[in-house]
Scaffold this motif. Structure first.
Motif, mmCIF file in Angstrom:
data_model
loop_
_atom_site.group_PDB
_atom_site.id
_atom_site.type_symbol
_atom_site.label_atom_id
_atom_site.label_comp_id
_atom_site.label_asym_id
_atom_site.label_seq_id
_atom_site.Cartn_x
_atom_site.Cartn_y
_atom_site.Cartn_z
ATOM 1 N N PRO A 150 0.828 -1.202 0.000
ATOM 2 C CA PRO A 150 0.000 0.000 0.000
ATOM 3 C C PRO A 150 0.870 1.263 0.000
ATOM 4 C CG PRO A 150 -0.772 -1.574 1.635
ATOM 5 C CD PRO A 150 0.539 -2.084 1.134
ATOM 6 N N GLU A 151 0.333 2.308 -0.554
ATOM 7 C CA GLU A 151 1.026 3.593 -0.590
ATOM 8 C C GLU A 151 0.160 4.600 0.151
ATOM 9 O OE1 GLU A 151 3.928 4.208 -1.427
ATOM 10 O OE2 GLU A 151 4.538 2.525 -2.696
ATOM 11 N N MET A 152 -0.027 4.323 1.425
ATOM 12 C CA MET A 152 -0.971 5.107 2.217
ATOM 13 C C MET A 152 -0.585 6.572 2.331
ATOM 14 S SD MET A 152 -1.936 2.645 5.334
ATOM 15 C CE MET A 152 -1.691 0.873 5.201
ATOM 16 N N HIS A 154 0.090 8.528 0.156
ATOM 17 C CA HIS A 154 -0.340 9.322 -0.996
ATOM 18 C C HIS A 154 -1.855 9.530 -1.075
ATOM 19 C CE1 HIS A 154 3.627 9.822 -2.864
ATOM 20 N NE2 HIS A 154 3.880 8.723 -2.168
ATOM 21 N N VAL A 155 -2.572 9.295 -0.002
ATOM 22 C CA VAL A 155 -4.014 9.602 -0.039
ATOM 23 C C VAL A 155 -4.216 11.109 -0.175
ATOM 24 C CG1 VAL A 155 -4.812 7.581 1.272
ATOM 25 C CG2 VAL A 155 -4.225 9.684 2.503
ATOM 26 N N ILE A 156 -5.271 11.473 -0.892
ATOM 27 C CA ILE A 156 -5.607 12.890 -1.066
ATOM 28 C C ILE A 156 -6.224 13.417 0.231
ATOM 29 C CG2 ILE A 156 -6.980 14.550 -2.418
ATOM 30 C CD1 ILE A 156 -4.932 13.103 -4.133
ATOM 31 N N PRO A 158 -8.052 16.909 2.230
ATOM 32 C CA PRO A 158 -8.686 18.197 1.900
ATOM 33 C C PRO A 158 -7.830 19.373 2.372
ATOM 34 C CG PRO A 158 -10.073 16.883 3.417
ATOM 35 C CD PRO A 158 -8.802 16.135 3.238
ATOM 36 N N TYR A 171 3.545 13.306 -8.151
ATOM 37 C CA TYR A 171 2.419 12.576 -8.739
ATOM 38 C C TYR A 171 1.078 13.260 -8.463
ATOM 39 C CZ TYR A 171 5.553 8.683 -9.595
ATOM 40 O OH TYR A 171 6.568 7.909 -10.027
ATOM 41 N N HIS A 172 0.911 13.752 -7.238
ATOM 42 C CA HIS A 172 -0.413 14.208 -6.812
ATOM 43 C C HIS A 172 -0.458 15.657 -6.330
ATOM 44 C CE1 HIS A 172 0.038 9.845 -5.718
ATOM 45 N NE2 HIS A 172 -0.883 9.790 -6.648
ATOM 46 N N SER A 216 -9.156 8.539 7.877
ATOM 47 C CA SER A 216 -9.441 7.571 6.805
ATOM 48 C C SER A 216 -8.852 6.201 7.129
ATOM 49 C CB SER A 216 -8.860 8.051 5.466
ATOM 50 O OG SER A 216 -9.564 9.179 4.998
ATOM 51 N N TYR A 217 -7.601 6.175 7.546
ATOM 52 C CA TYR A 217 -6.983 4.877 7.881
ATOM 53 C C TYR A 217 -7.808 4.164 8.954
ATOM 54 C CZ TYR A 217 -2.743 7.167 5.941
ATOM 55 O OH TYR A 217 -1.835 7.842 5.172
ATOM 56 N N ILE A 220 -11.016 2.790 7.481
ATOM 57 C CA ILE A 220 -10.804 1.758 6.462
ATOM 58 C C ILE A 220 -10.133 0.514 7.046
ATOM 59 C CG2 ILE A 220 -9.552 1.257 4.300
ATOM 60 C CD1 ILE A 220 -10.108 4.220 3.515
#
Ligand code: ADP
Ligand code: ADP
Ligand code: ZN
Ligand code: ZN
Lengths: 285, 285
Positions: A150-152, A154-156, A158, A171-172, A216-217, A220
């Motif tokens: 996982p590449e946690m 790099h989550v977007i 706000p 990347y983002h 989020s983590y 999820i």
């Protein structure tokens, strides 16, 4: 019987010999140069010991898909000498004992789970906030592995209402790593994080991004504990801020227990990496 | 030998008898009333068969922590007759065979993984977008379980620039469920989703929220496939929109393969739930 552990990082490779309980008998740090030169030194260190198995927590990206032909191979990395280097293959040739390999963050997480800040829980997430942001999960005693690791980081996340910074992730832009890593802090504020200790606004913004990702983590992955390490987390002020914001965001929807026990500092210091590498070879807690 | 499967939902309980291969021999749908009356009918249905074991995919929230005293008990639910009802305890008393219990979304995910849209992959995530939004994960052949079952539908998603709707989630307002569930669509646009099929703007906004959450799930869980079901996903136009947006958000940082094979529709239709419940009792794929 003795077990070998290798913490393979981009600047240094730490080798250690220990036992199943996690006790370290000998340790050596080797600076990371080209693969051949570096791994000869690694082999020389271990040649004094009779090892049962070897665990490796490696920098990445690395292929950890056991069904793949290139399992254990370093992927695309800015360190060109290591790009597409078959790390596992080379170690298997050098050692001819069972080798267990995982990401550095998964090894760090397993280390804290077995011997440190996660000793008393059934699952934990370890997040490092440093030059990059990465995370590892231990779940039912094992490190978590998806299709790729996982590449946690790099989550977007706000945007903070007072923040116009576009982020540094190539990347983002504004993913968590882009907004909250050490280099992001330095670029946003024009100075390195350790020089900004007194600027409350810096850590308010930092905590906003970390808390959104951690919420989020939590929703999820539902870990029992979250351990925050890495250079940026040396700013102790972040812990109460992050706890408070995560609590507000999750808003009692899932039970996180006492927030001081849910979001904690690591306990293992310097030996976290090698202890984790050794722990990869041992299946029970 | 025969296996029993129960898909326990808030409006109906579907019971089925099948075998290890997933083939269904008999099935009955029972309307959900108070626990005692409903479960007597369930018991009566299965009394004609000699069962080896029983699998249950249940509505929630339900306690699935095996170390807890109240494992298998329904938690806080608006259906007051079921609140704190010991579902597993009652079934154990009625059947006296091994019982395997999990969430309805985990059972649905396992069902698709074994027999449907996830047959050819090693891990998959099933997301239902309906009255609520929930998700289940199968990883290394098993359903994923954290401290509590994950509540992935409640991740916070960034507001769409053209959307001022505050969301319907009583806990978070603008979490994914608050912004993208069937009731959210109805409240935002003043009409139910199936009456809005021709309004492209509706599905552009819907896809924005779904894609942000799915990008996070992808980076955090790294599943090999994502299956999108539930009433709202009957709007086929959502699939290409969601694929395109997830691709843009992840921006090649992790390999998702062909997007048409990464984000797909379910394949099992009506028998998804009971087949999943039966699959909970069988360990191999
Ligand atoms: N005390 C500190 N306060 C804030 N930031 C720090 C501190 N110490 C280090 N950092 C930042 O952390 C990053 C280095 O992270 P670290 O975890 O030490 O190494 P790496 O991630 O490279 O393994 C740098 O960007 C640095 O500016
Ligand atoms: N064809 C459709 N297009 C858009 N929305 C739909 C469609 N069919 C059902 N829905 C919405 O999906 C929700 C019901 O979801 P469903 O998955 O069928 O049931 P539940 O989630 O209650 O188990 C309702 O809010 C309904 O408005
Ligand atoms: Zn990024
Ligand atoms: Zn919510």
């Amino acid at each position: 019987m003795l077990i070998g552990g290798i913490e393979a990082g981009g600047t240094k490779i730490v080798c250690a010999v220990g036992d199943r309980s996690g006790e370290i008998k000998a340790k050596q740090s080797i600076s990371t140069r080209d693969p051949d030169e570096t791994l000869q030194e690694v082999k020389a260190f271990f040649s004094d010991y009779e090892l049962e198995s070897l665990g490796v927590g490696s920098f990445g990206p690395i292929n950890l898909n056991k069904n793949s032909d290139t399992y254990g191979m370093i992927l695309n990395t800015p360190k060109t000498a290591w790009k597409h280097f078959d790390l596992l293959g080379r170690l298997q040739q050098d050692f001819r004992i069972p080798i267990f390999i995982d990401t550095d963050v998964n090894a760090a997480c397993l280390s804290e789970y077995r011997h440190g800040a996660g000793k008393d829980v059934n699952s934990c997430l370890y997040i490092t906030v440093g030059t990059g942001i990465g995370a590892g999960l231990v779940q039912e005693g094992r490190t978590f592995q998806g299709r790729t690791h996982p590449e946690m980081g790099h989550v977007i996340v706000p945007q903070h209402p007072d923040d116009t910074f576009p982020g540094v992730c190539p990347y983002h832009g504004n993913c968590l790593e882009g907004m909250a890593s050490g280099p992001a802090i330095e670029k946003r504020h024009g100075r390195k994080g350790h020089l900004l200790a007194d600027d409350v606004n810096v850590w308010e913004i930092e905590a906003h991004y970390l808390a959104h990702a951690i919420a989020s983590y939590t929703l999820i992955l539902s870990p029992e504990r979250i351990i925050l390490g890495g250079g940026v987390m040396k700013q102790d002020v972040l812990f109460p801020l992050v706890r408070q914001k995560v609590f507000g965001l999750v808003n009692d929807y899932v039970d996180m227990g006492n927030m001081n026990e849910f979001i904690v500092t690591p306990e293992l210091g310097d030996e976290q990496g090698v202890k984790g590498a050794i722990a990869l070879t041992v299946s029970e807690k």
